[in-house]
Design an enzyme around this catalytic site. Structure first.
Site, PDB file in Angstrom:
ATOM      1  N   TYR A  37      -4.327  19.456  -0.776  1.00 17.83           N
ATOM      2  CA  TYR A  37      -4.577  18.379  -1.737  1.00 17.83           C
ATOM      3  C   TYR A  37      -3.690  18.530  -2.984  1.00 17.83           C
ATOM      4  O   TYR A  37      -3.027  17.567  -3.398  1.00 17.83           O
ATOM      5  CB  TYR A  37      -6.060  18.403  -2.127  1.00 17.83           C
TER       6      TYR A  37
ATOM      7  N   SER B  64      -3.609  13.644  -9.457  1.00 14.54           N
ATOM      8  CA  SER B  64      -4.813  14.440  -9.738  1.00 14.54           C
ATOM      9  C   SER B  64      -4.415  15.560 -10.692  1.00 14.54           C
ATOM     10  O   SER B  64      -3.248  15.977 -10.715  1.00 14.54           O
ATOM     11  CB  SER B  64      -5.333  15.026  -8.422  1.00 14.54           C
TER      12      SER B  64
HETATM   13  N1  LIG Z   1     -12.867  11.095  -7.934  1.00 16.52           N
HETATM   14  C1  LIG Z   1     -12.125  11.992  -8.586  1.00 16.52           C
HETATM   15  O1  LIG Z   1     -12.639  12.813  -9.387  1.00 16.52           O
HETATM   16  C2  LIG Z   1     -10.617  12.011  -8.383  1.00 16.52           C
HETATM   17  C3  LIG Z   1      -9.868  12.832  -9.206  1.00 16.52           C
HETATM   18  C4  LIG Z   1      -8.494  12.863  -9.039  1.00 16.52           C
HETATM   19  C5  LIG Z   1      -7.880  12.071  -8.087  1.00 16.52           C
HETATM   20  N2  LIG Z   1      -8.637  11.267  -7.288  1.00 16.52           N
HETATM   21  C6  LIG Z   1      -7.924  10.460  -6.303  1.00 16.52           C
HETATM   22  O2  LIG Z   1      -8.262   9.107  -6.447  1.00 16.52           O
HETATM   23  C7  LIG Z   1      -8.079   8.434  -5.207  1.00 16.52           C
HETATM   24  C8  LIG Z   1      -9.349   7.682  -4.881  1.00 16.52           C
HETATM   25  O3  LIG Z   1     -10.399   8.614  -4.719  1.00 16.52           O
HETATM   26  P1  LIG Z   1     -11.919   8.270  -5.037  1.00 16.52           P
HETATM   27  O4  LIG Z   1     -12.458   9.377  -5.843  1.00 16.52           O
HETATM   28  O5  LIG Z   1     -12.034   6.881  -5.513  1.00 16.52           O
HETATM   29  O6  LIG Z   1     -12.510   8.480  -3.558  1.00 16.52           O
HETATM   30  P2  LIG Z   1     -13.359   7.520  -2.631  1.00 16.52           P
HETATM   31  O7  LIG Z   1     -13.653   8.319  -1.415  1.00 16.52           O
HETATM   32  O8  LIG Z   1     -14.488   6.911  -3.390  1.00 16.52           O
HETATM   33  O9  LIG Z   1     -12.322   6.355  -2.257  1.00 16.52           O
HETATM   34  C9  LIG Z   1     -11.267   6.584  -1.372  1.00 16.52           C
HETATM   35  C10 LIG Z   1     -11.123   5.368  -0.475  1.00 16.52           C
HETATM   36  O10 LIG Z   1     -10.006   5.599   0.384  1.00 16.52           O
HETATM   37  C11 LIG Z   1     -10.353   5.165   1.690  1.00 16.52           C
HETATM   38  N3  LIG Z   1      -9.551   5.885   2.673  1.00 16.52           N
HETATM   39  C12 LIG Z   1      -9.657   7.181   3.074  1.00 16.52           C
HETATM   40  N4  LIG Z   1      -8.777   7.430   4.060  1.00 16.52           N
HETATM   41  C13 LIG Z   1      -8.107   6.270   4.301  1.00 16.52           C
HETATM   42  C14 LIG Z   1      -7.103   5.890   5.209  1.00 16.52           C
HETATM   43  N5  LIG Z   1      -6.600   6.753   6.116  1.00 16.52           N
HETATM   44  N6  LIG Z   1      -6.624   4.617   5.170  1.00 16.52           N
HETATM   45  C15 LIG Z   1      -7.142   3.718   4.281  1.00 16.52           C
HETATM   46  N7  LIG Z   1      -8.121   4.017   3.405  1.00 16.52           N
HETATM   47  C16 LIG Z   1      -8.597   5.284   3.415  1.00 16.52           C
HETATM   48  C17 LIG Z   1     -11.843   5.503   1.827  1.00 16.52           C
HETATM   49  O11 LIG Z   1     -12.442   4.743   2.883  1.00 16.52           O
HETATM   50  C18 LIG Z   1     -12.352   5.145   0.450  1.00 16.52           C
HETATM   51  O12 LIG Z   1     -12.778   3.792   0.381  1.00 16.52           O
HETATM   52  C19 LIG Z   1      -7.731   9.519  -4.187  1.00 16.52           C
HETATM   53  O13 LIG Z   1      -6.337   9.562  -4.020  1.00 16.52           O
HETATM   54  C20 LIG Z   1      -8.210  10.791  -4.853  1.00 16.52           C
HETATM   55  O14 LIG Z   1      -7.477  11.908  -4.420  1.00 16.52           O
HETATM   56  C21 LIG Z   1      -9.992  11.219  -7.418  1.00 16.52           C
END
Ligand SMILES: NC(=O)c1ccc[n+]([C@@H]2O[C@H](COP(=O)([O-])OP(=O)(O)OC[C@H]3O[C@@H](n4cnc5c(N)ncnc54)[C@H](O)[C@@H]3O)[C@@H](O)[C@H]2O)c1
Length: 263
Positions: free
Chosen positions: A153, A141
């Site tokens: 985070y 991130s």
């Molecule tokens: N969306 C953004 O702007 C953004 C930016 C930077 C980093 N990220 C990172 O990208 C990754 C995905 O995030 P996203 O935005 O797609 O979020 P999201 O919530 O859409 O997807 C995350 C998925 O992880 C699953 N999850 C959560 N806890 C879990 C567990 N204990 N075991 C198994 N699965 C689990 C959830 O059920 C969900 O399907 C994360 O690591 C997040 O920190 C996202």
């Protein structure tokens, strides 16, 4: 004909993981969509199959070591040895201050985001090395390199960058490449609902990025697909920003008095 790759995507039931699972399946991989949210994983598998791809849903809780071990052993027994692992399971946290941040929440975020990534790398790396190589992509991130009020985070994501470099060095001699992506503001379903609820202002996120827009989950999936592909065979140990130029702009835009800045 080359052998079909087996790709495991944790957090594949939503957001970046969903886009990545769909992209890898479209490229011909058999994709294991692993998530704690079974309904989400099943929905993504249905989408992939409807588009003519090959996928299986798998339950995993990356906060539980046994669950990760069961995923690695179960997938290998059921469909074969994976050569791609994308660690996209993760949770966000609310903005926090040192004095008042709940320690249980701190530990929960670390357990899923950092420890979950670490344990998934550990569970799959040996199998990948045994089959002659593979590619792991971790999801970091911008908060890993810039300061946000995200006390668990941000440090957890910084640790993921460091883990990525360490594992690249350790596993490179055995043919396993380990990289990370650094997404900027990504317009996932969750982000969309936060915008709709008035909790995030898209115009601010647009203005903070050099390219003047947010990133789509598919843009992150493109980067991940590249890092897993033979085109990246000489790339390991990097954390690749896919952020519409947010990191480049964030300091530039604040440079005092400089007319090129956006403020
Ligand atoms: N969306 C953004 O702007 C953004 C930016 C930077 C980093 N990220 C990172 O990208 C990754 C995905 O995030 P996203 O935005 O797609 O979020 P999201 O919530 O859409 O997807 C995350 C998925 O992880 C699953 N999850 C959560 N806890 C879990 C567990 N204990 N075991 C198994 N699965 C689990 C959830 O059920 C969900 O399907 C994360 O690591 C997040 O920190 C996202």
């Amino acid at each position: 004909m080359s052998e079909q790759r087996i790709a495991v995507v944790t957090g594949g039931g939503s957001g970046i993981g969903r886009a990545t699972a769909r992209r890898l399946a479209a490229d011909g991989d058999l994709v294991v969509v692993a998530d704690v949210n079974d309904a989400g994983a099943a929905r993504v598998v249905d989408e992939i199959v409807a588009a003519g791809g090959d996928a299986r849903a798998w339950h995993v809780d990356v906060a539980q070591e046994d669950s990760i071990r069961a995923l690695a052993e179960g997938v290998t027994a059921a469909v074969g040895m994976p050569s791609v692992l994308v660690n996209s399971a993760g949770v966000l946290q609310n903005l926090s201050l040192l004095e008042t941040f709940d320690l249980a929440e701190h530990d929960r975020v670390w357990a899923i985001n950092y420890r979950g990534t670490y344990l998934c790398c550990r569970a799959f790396a040996e199998t990948m090395a045994e089959r002659g190589g593979g590619a792991i992509v971790n999801i970091s991130s911008t908060s890993s390199v810039a300061a946000f009020p995200l006390l668990a985070y941000g440090p957890g994501k910084a640790a993921i960058n460091q883990l990525t470099a360490i594992l690249a060095a350790e596993l490179g001699p055995r043919g396993v490449r380990v990289n990370a992506v650094i997404p900027g503001y990504v317009l996932t379903e969750q982000m969309r609902s936060r915008i709709d609820a008035g909790l995030r202002d898209p115009s601010v996120m647009h203005a903070q990025s050099a390219l003047g827009c947010m990133v789509r989950p598919e843009d992150i999936a493109d980067g991940i697909a590249f890092l897993c592909s033979p085109a990246a065979r000489m790339v390991t140990g990097v954390a690749l920003p896919i952020d519409a130029g947010w990191l480049a702009s964030v300091t530039y835009n604040q440079y005092p008095g400089w007319p090129g800045g956006k403020r």
